[in-house]
Design a protein around this motif. Sequence first.
Motif, PDB file in Angstrom:
ATOM      1  N   PHE A  54       0.820  -1.201   0.000  1.00 46.43           N
ATOM      2  CA  PHE A  54       0.000   0.000   0.000  1.00 46.43           C
ATOM      3  C   PHE A  54       0.862   1.263   0.000  1.00 46.43           C
ATOM      4  N   GLY A  55       2.103   1.122  -0.370  1.00 51.04           N
ATOM      5  CA  GLY A  55       3.002   2.268  -0.373  1.00 51.04           C
ATOM      6  C   GLY A  55       3.910   2.312   0.844  1.00 51.04           C
ATOM      7  N   PHE A  56       3.617   1.598   1.852  1.00 53.61           N
ATOM      8  CA  PHE A  56       4.471   1.510   3.032  1.00 53.61           C
ATOM      9  C   PHE A  56       4.193   0.164   3.706  1.00 53.61           C
ATOM     10  N   VAL A  57       5.101  -0.216   4.593  1.00 55.36           N
ATOM     11  CA  VAL A  57       4.944  -1.470   5.318  1.00 55.36           C
ATOM     12  C   VAL A  57       5.672  -1.348   6.657  1.00 55.36           C
ATOM     13  N   ILE A  58       5.155  -2.007   7.674  1.00 55.39           N
ATOM     14  CA  ILE A  58       5.765  -2.065   9.007  1.00 55.39           C
ATOM     15  C   ILE A  58       6.234  -3.496   9.240  1.00 55.39           C
ATOM     16  N   VAL A  59       7.543  -3.671   9.372  1.00 57.69           N
ATOM     17  CA  VAL A  59       8.130  -4.989   9.574  1.00 57.69           C
ATOM     18  C   VAL A  59       8.260  -5.247  11.081  1.00 57.69           C
ATOM     19  N   PRO A  60       7.693  -6.336  11.594  1.00 53.95           N
ATOM     20  CA  PRO A  60       7.822  -6.640  13.036  1.00 53.95           C
ATOM     21  C   PRO A  60       9.259  -7.006  13.403  1.00 53.95           C
ATOM     22  N   GLN A  61       9.492  -7.023  14.713  1.00 49.74           N
ATOM     23  CA  GLN A  61      10.806  -7.396  15.219  1.00 49.74           C
ATOM     24  C   GLN A  61      11.092  -8.868  14.924  1.00 49.74           C
ATOM     25  N   GLN A  62      12.358  -9.165  14.568  1.00 46.81           N
ATOM     26  CA  GLN A  62      12.829 -10.524  14.249  1.00 46.81           C
ATOM     27  C   GLN A  62      12.184 -11.075  12.983  1.00 46.81           C
ATOM     28  N   TRP A  63      11.784 -10.177  12.095  1.00 46.97           N
ATOM     29  CA  TRP A  63      11.258 -10.579  10.793  1.00 46.97           C
ATOM     30  C   TRP A  63      12.026  -9.838   9.704  1.00 46.97           C
ATOM     31  N   VAL A  64      12.067 -10.436   8.503  1.00 48.38           N
ATOM     32  CA  VAL A  64      12.709  -9.837   7.340  1.00 48.38           C
ATOM     33  C   VAL A  64      11.785 -10.027   6.143  1.00 48.38           C
ATOM     34  N   TYR A  65      11.554  -8.919   5.429  1.00 49.34           N
ATOM     35  CA  TYR A  65      10.732  -8.959   4.220  1.00 49.34           C
ATOM     36  C   TYR A  65      11.650  -8.829   3.011  1.00 49.34           C
ATOM     37  N   ILE A  66      11.409  -9.650   1.986  1.00 53.21           N
ATOM     38  CA  ILE A  66      12.158  -9.599   0.737  1.00 53.21           C
ATOM     39  C   ILE A  66      11.311  -8.838  -0.282  1.00 53.21           C
ATOM     40  N   VAL A  67      11.885  -7.749  -0.794  1.00 49.24           N
ATOM     41  CA  VAL A  67      11.175  -6.870  -1.741  1.00 49.24           C
ATOM     42  C   VAL A  67      11.775  -7.053  -3.132  1.00 49.24           C
ATOM     43  N   GLU A  68      10.911  -7.275  -4.113  1.00 47.26           N
ATOM     44  CA  GLU A  68      11.309  -7.356  -5.521  1.00 47.26           C
ATOM     45  C   GLU A  68      10.763  -6.130  -6.266  1.00 47.26           C
ATOM     46  N   ARG A  69      11.583  -5.594  -7.115  1.00 47.17           N
ATOM     47  CA  ARG A  69      11.162  -4.455  -7.944  1.00 47.17           C
ATOM     48  C   ARG A  69      11.158  -4.884  -9.399  1.00 47.17           C
ATOM     49  N   LEU A  70       9.964  -4.901  -9.927  1.00 45.13           N
ATOM     50  CA  LEU A  70       9.768  -5.329 -11.309  1.00 45.13           C
ATOM     51  C   LEU A  70      10.281  -6.764 -11.513  1.00 45.13           C
ATOM     52  N   GLY A  71       9.997  -7.631 -10.532  1.00 39.96           N
ATOM     53  CA  GLY A  71      10.331  -9.040 -10.624  1.00 39.96           C
ATOM     54  C   GLY A  71      11.758  -9.383 -10.273  1.00 39.96           C
ATOM     55  N   LYS A  72      12.574  -8.404  -9.835  1.00 40.22           N
ATOM     56  CA  LYS A  72      13.969  -8.645  -9.508  1.00 40.22           C
ATOM     57  C   LYS A  72      14.213  -8.263  -8.053  1.00 40.22           C
ATOM     58  N   PHE A  73      15.121  -9.024  -7.414  1.00 42.70           N
ATOM     59  CA  PHE A  73      15.421  -8.737  -6.014  1.00 42.70           C
ATOM     60  C   PHE A  73      15.932  -7.315  -5.876  1.00 42.70           C
ATOM     61  N   ASN A  74      15.336  -6.603  -4.904  1.00 41.60           N
ATOM     62  CA  ASN A  74      15.718  -5.216  -4.675  1.00 41.60           C
ATOM     63  C   ASN A  74      16.429  -5.034  -3.341  1.00 41.60           C
ATOM     64  N   ARG A  75      15.792  -5.456  -2.250  1.00 38.55           N
ATOM     65  CA  ARG A  75      16.393  -5.268  -0.928  1.00 38.55           C
ATOM     66  C   ARG A  75      15.658  -6.121   0.099  1.00 38.55           C
ATOM     67  N   SER A  76      16.254  -6.216   1.261  1.00 38.99           N
ATOM     68  CA  SER A  76      15.627  -6.887   2.408  1.00 38.99           C
ATOM     69  C   SER A  76      15.235  -5.830   3.419  1.00 38.99           C
ATOM     70  N   LEU A  77      14.027  -5.903   3.909  1.00 37.08           N
ATOM     71  CA  LEU A  77      13.502  -4.920   4.857  1.00 37.08           C
ATOM     72  C   LEU A  77      13.704  -5.414   6.276  1.00 37.08           C
ATOM     73  N   GLU A  78      14.419  -4.598   7.055  1.00 36.16           N
ATOM     74  CA  GLU A  78      14.639  -4.902   8.460  1.00 36.16           C
ATOM     75  C   GLU A  78      13.421  -4.445   9.280  1.00 36.16           C
ATOM     76  N   PRO A  79      13.349  -4.808  10.574  1.00 30.73           N
ATOM     77  CA  PRO A  79      12.211  -4.368  11.394  1.00 30.73           C
ATOM     78  C   PRO A  79      12.103  -2.839  11.434  1.00 30.73           C
ATOM     79  N   GLY A  80      10.855  -2.353  11.275  1.00 24.94           N
ATOM     80  CA  GLY A  80      10.597  -0.917  11.298  1.00 24.94           C
ATOM     81  C   GLY A  80       9.653  -0.501  10.178  1.00 24.94           C
ATOM     82  N   PHE A  81       9.549   0.826   9.949  1.00 25.17           N
ATOM     83  CA  PHE A  81       8.660   1.411   8.942  1.00 25.17           C
ATOM     84  C   PHE A  81       9.442   1.633   7.660  1.00 25.17           C
TER      85      PHE A  81
END
Length: 366
Positions: A54-81
């Motif tokens: 939705f344009g932003f995401v909140i990552v909980p503690q001890q979790w990691v989100y994998i973000v792809e941009r246009l089908g390609k790996f972009n970055r890993s999101l650490e806990p936080g906004f």
Amino acid sequence: RSRVIMQRSLGGVMRCARIAALGCGRVQMNRGMSMLAGDVSVPLAARRRPPPNFGFVIVPQQWVYIVERLGKFNRSLEPGFHLLIPVIDNITYIHSLKEEAISIPNQMAITRDNVTINIDGVLYAKVDDPKAASYGVENPYRALTLLAQTTMRSELGKLTLDKTFEERETLNTRIVQAINDAAKAWGITCLRYEIRDINPPANVRKAMELQAEAERRKRANILDSEGEQQSEINIAEGQKAATILSSEAQQQQQINTAKGQADAIRLKADATAEALRLVAEAMANRQGADAVALRVAEQYVEAFGKLAKEGNTVIIPADAANAGSMVAQAMAVFKHSTSQMAPPRASETTASASVSEFADEGQLPR
């Protein structure tokens, strides 16, 4: 017009935030319901789906989100906004960095001695590299479960049934090492593996119970025999010690008796020597010689009087009525004995002459 556009944009953002919060609440509720239902065979990260963008995401503690941009790996999101670009950025994988327990289903395995057993366990794993866990293997937890099952069957095939029960810790260590060697590229580390149940067939279990009972009887018999052996040894050692003490006591008694007898003989000898010394000193004068002659005559008469009392046979001198002649004979014997031991003295000659005179006259000195 710009104010209206800004208000509409802020309203859209607020609606997206409410929807995201509502989605996170539903995910947390679904996780709690799954845990209450006892679904512990599937890890928590596998039960949780990636949230929408939705344009932003909140990552909980001890979790990691994998973000792809246009089908390609972009970055890993650490806990936080974090801010995202809608439509362009997409959250494809989420991973929990916590240690998770994976239940390994019950399976059949064949030991080295061809015994079929049913075995299950619990695997404790943790994600170390979220990117490798996302792109290294499809469904890493399922792959880890299958690898644990095959590794467990392979390790059990190297051991006999008895060794399987005895070397459970060694078996767990081997399984962990084999899983970590095979799953290096998956970004997941196996921390430990625990075998829960080992169920052999009923006939094998019965044979094991009989073997255990026989082993217990064997140990009981060995303990009884060792007890009897120790008892016999103790009795023999006691008898040996008693015999040694008795012999030492008898030896000491004989030594004491011999010492007593030696002391008695020594005292008697000393008394006899003292008596002989006194007699010799008394015989040095005439009165002593007369006394000796008188004593010899008395002992002669006394001995002659006992002849008839001690036996039936009596030896009578030729002149029994002449006591003086008997005394003269006794003194002659005494004189002969003393003459062989020492040279004759004048006092002894005078004493013998006086005794002979008295014997010839038939009178004894008083």
